[in-house]
Design an enzyme around this catalytic site. Structure first.
Site, short mmCIF file in Angstrom:
data_model
loop_
_atom_site.label_atom_id
_atom_site.label_comp_id
_atom_site.label_asym_id
_atom_site.label_seq_id
_atom_site.Cartn_x
_atom_site.Cartn_y
_atom_site.Cartn_z
N ASP A 70 -90.88 -2.18 -4.16
CA ASP A 70 -92.30 -1.85 -4.12
C ASP A 70 -92.40 -0.45 -3.52
O ASP A 70 -91.50 0.00 -2.80
CB ASP A 70 -93.08 -2.87 -3.31
CG ASP A 70 -94.55 -2.91 -3.71
OD1 ASP A 70 -95.03 -1.96 -4.37
OD2 ASP A 70 -95.23 -3.88 -3.37
N TYR A 71 -93.49 0.20 -3.83
CA TYR A 71 -93.62 1.61 -3.45
C TYR A 71 -93.42 1.81 -1.95
O TYR A 71 -94.14 1.24 -1.13
CB TYR A 71 -94.99 2.14 -3.87
CG TYR A 71 -95.11 2.52 -5.33
CD1 TYR A 71 -94.25 1.98 -6.30
CD2 TYR A 71 -96.07 3.42 -5.75
CE1 TYR A 71 -94.35 2.32 -7.63
CE2 TYR A 71 -96.19 3.77 -7.10
CZ TYR A 71 -95.33 3.22 -8.03
OH TYR A 71 -95.44 3.58 -9.35
#
Length: 745
Positions: A270-271
């Site tokens: 995830d970012y």
């Protein structure tokens, strides 16, 4: 294919290998919105694993976006030593998150349809738009099983039931990836795992779960996505489980995902999740340590930018991590690129995309999905459907005529917080105006803002209501990110009431004595308190997308008979949370001043017609722990309108060696019936689907009595029966029956 990947690996330098585990936002390759080849030579000299479309690319018209994709791929193929193309990824929760793309209803709407075939059709349309502009990976669907609707990302989920989530997820993944991945888009199942049950309902907060519930409920949709849909990408969750961040959990990302389930795709972070191991979770001493931990855990590619994985070259040379581990991740990345057909042809025809983006067929599909997702919560006195020839109608509320508020948080307009829509977004006011007769006077007043603002507009709204025969009152949420809305990522709340001054507006309109239809445009369940008893008709539309206003009007005026069902429980008060329907028996005790029952239960949804259930048969009456039982019921439309009914199958293990839920959804089918028409619905339930983790953490089917419940919601059970499982306890293998086959005759 394997020879190609092996030969590539043998040719690669360490720097080139690590580059395949990195990503870069396309904005870094642009100058004044144009591809900058000098920047590309500096940033992509060793190649790149993924390109992030956001921050520069998404703002381009479709033809220009496709041309830019070709420019980047041409540079990688022609100007890097090995000529390896990149995977281009983008968000696609409710359609491709790009300028001009079709904006479908939000994920919670999809769950409300209880129609996996329709979800697959929508995902297929998204695939076509994505592939046309050179995108190969979509960061959807969200498989988080919702347990706390205070969480802002409630709207992104497919509801509170793991079986429903899994069914819808498999359908979405199948549509997005297609039958041939060379023409498909990699789906990314996220957030792995249990992100929907955060401490205090706060985004990214720790999750506290026992191992049995974790596996049976929260891992089930992911396991089904791997085993059944063959999903090609998984994204980790931000939170920690029992003190171990998901991004650093080898048990989760390697042992379970690859070892137990046989996942053969890529894991993407995830970012900024890798960096968070260092600067948020504090389990890594620096970025290099964070990179080593994430790679060892099983994260193949760091998204969305190069923050930590560029330290892996030094980490290998310093002996902190083995090059063999790098090779393993690179092999997976190259294999997926080959499956996508990127080595054969990474380019697209720029002239195709404009004809696909928000084309008439996709816009009509968006309207159909919205229609089927609308849930009729209440219809006292059959106020609905409304007559099209009303003398006057007042359309009131902050969500009555705001295109921005029709969309979910990962829609292009909402995500970028734009004031003007790039494509037509039909509001409820516009939909009503287009629906009523030419002689009907349509009045409008905003009344108040969704949140903030003042009450100054309420008196005007009251006066408008007094002039009308009927009032359609449109209230709810504004979706956004990190404080730009009342719901959405980073928009967690401590209560579920209507935000801002909306409740004051609703009460003032109700006090006029006019018939009121309350339309909810929102992203999480709402606690309405005593207003539920004072409002005759309530319609849940969630965030219905670009054609949402037309779809709502279709339902309000009876051109469409609502058939959606709630995928999440509506509590009476926030203090009842958690209130998911499939809790254990001791969890259903009443409070001092309030019952334990919800305001509206899971699976609830009314119709303009009525359905009668009869003739339940269960055959055979006894099965082995490896057997299958056929559960049949006849459903008849006994009303005067054609309508859809979602037939729902629930079961209960009457006596088990450990505590089991009071009921669990094990099958459903949405059917359409004409007036007087009857259909026979048969569910083929495998004993595999009744397995659970026993006291010894064995996944088993036990002998005993299984109660069968068939009905119109989790509380509106129409027919009951039972069957017996006989024989010895059976340990169930990983490859098993996960879904109920349903036949309609």
């Amino acid at each position: 294919m394997a020879v190609c990947v092996r030969e590539l690996l043998e040719k690669m330098t360490l720097e080139e290998k690590v580059a395949q585990l990195e990503s870069i936002p396309v904005g870094k390759l642009l100058t004044d919105g144009k591809f900058d080849i000098e920047k590309a030579r500096e940033l992509l000299k060793h190649g790149i694993g993924q390109i992030t479309r956001v921050a520069g690319w998404s703002n381009l018209p479709p033809k220009e976006a496709a041309q830019l994709a070709n420019e980047i791929q041409r540079f990688l193929v022609e100007e890097t030593r090995l000529g390896i193309p990149a995977i281009v990824h983008e968000e696609c929760l409710s359609g491709l998150m790009a300028r001009g793309a079709t904006t479908f209803p939000q994920a919670i709407n999809l769950a409300s349809t209880f129609d996996p075939d329709l979800v697959k059709e929508m995902a297929t349309a998204i695939r076509k738009e994505m592939r046309a502009v050179g995108a190969h990976q979509g960061l959807s669907p969200v498989l988080d099983v919702l347990r706390d609707p205070r969480w802002g990302r409630t709207e992104e989920t497919l509801g509170e039931d793991h079986y429903l989530v899994a069914c819808m997820a498999v359908a979405y993944i199948s549509g997005l990836q297609g039958d041939d991945l060379k023409q498909g888009v990699i789906a990314t199942a996220k957030h792995f795992a249990a992100h929907g049950w955060p401490e205090g309902g706060r985004n990214c907060a720790p999750v506290h779960l026992g191992p049995r519930e974790f596996r049976e409920i929260f891992l089930f949709p992911f396991e089904a996505s791997v085993r059944v849909a063959r999903v090609q990408s998984i994204m980790n969750a931000y939170h920690d489980l029992d003190g171990i961040p998901c991004a650093a959990s080898r048990e989760l990302l390697t042992d379970i995902l690859r070892g137990e389930w046989g996942f053969d795709g890529i894991v993407v972070s995830d970012y900024a999740a890798v960096h968070m191991l260092f600067n948020v979770h504090h389990v890594a001493k620096d970025e290099k340590d964070a990179a080593c931990q994430a790679l060892y855990a099983g994260i193949d590619i760091e998204l969305p930018d190069i923050q930590c994985y560029n330290k892996l070259v030094d980490a290998v040379r310093e002996g902190l991590i083995s090059e063999a581990l790098i090779d393993e991740a690179v092999r997976r990345v190259l294999t997926v690129k080959d499956r996508l057909g990127l080595f054969d042809n990474p380019f697209v025809d720029p002239d195709v995309a404009p004809s696909l983006f928000d084309c008439p067929e996709h816009r009509q599909l968006a309207r159909l999905v919205a229609q089927k997702s609308i849930v009729l919560l209440k219809n006292e006195g059959n106020l609905l459907p409304l007559r099209k020839d009303l003398s006057s109608i007042a359309v009131i509320g902050p969500n009555a005529n705001d295109p921005r508020n029709m969309l979910g948080d990962y829609a292009y307009m909402a995500h970028l917080n734009l004031s003007e829509p790039p494509i037509p977004i039909v509001t409820v006011l516009e939909g009503i105006k287009a629906k009523v007769s030419p002689n009907t006077k349509v009045l409008y007043a905003k009344g108040c803002e969704v949140f903030g603002g003042t009450t100054e507009g309420i008196p005007e709204a009251v006066e408008v209501a007094k002039q009308a025969e009927v009032v359609v009152l449109v209230v709810g949420d504004r979706s956004g990110l990190f404080g730009t809305g009342t719901v959405g990522e980073g928009c967690d709340r401590t209560d579920l009431s209507l935000p801002g001054h909306q409740e004051e507006l609703v009460r003032a309109i109700v006090e006029t004595g006019k018939p009121v239809v309350l339309v909810l445009i929102n992203g999480r369940p709402v606690t309405l308190g005593d207003l539920v008893d004072k409002i005759p008709a309530i319609v849940e539309a969630w965030f219905p997308g670009e054609e949402g206003g037309n779809a709502v009007a279709d339902v309000l005026f009876g051109d469409v008979n609502p058939g959606g069902k709630l995928p999440v429980t509506f509590p009476r008060a926030v203090g009842q949370i958690p209130l998911h329907y499939n809790r254990v028996p001791i969890s259903h005790r009443d409070y001092m001043f309030m019952p334990a029952k919800p305001q509206f239960p899971f699976g609830h949804g009314l119709s303009y017609t009525q359905f009668e259930y009869s003739d339940l048969t269960i055959s055979p009456e006894k099965i082995s722990p490896a057997g299958t039982v056929a559960i049949s019921v006849t459903v008849k439309n006994v009303g005067e309108r054609e309508g859809d009914e979602v037939v729902q199958l629930y079961v209960r293990d009457v006596v088990a060696s450990r505590v089991r839920p009071v009921k669990e959804l094990k099958g459903f089918k949405r059917i359409t019936l004409k007036p007087g028409e009857a259909k026979r619905v048969t569910f083929y339930l495998s004993a595999d689907q009744l397995a659970f983790y026993d006291r010894a953490m064995r996944f088993v089917v036990e002998p005993g009595t299984i109660e069968v419940m068939v009905g119109s919601s989790s509380e509106d059970i129409r027919l009951r029966g039972s069957f017996e499982i006989v024989g010895d306890v059976r340990e169930v293998p990983g490859e098993r029956v996960m879904f109920t086959k349903v036949e309609v005759t």
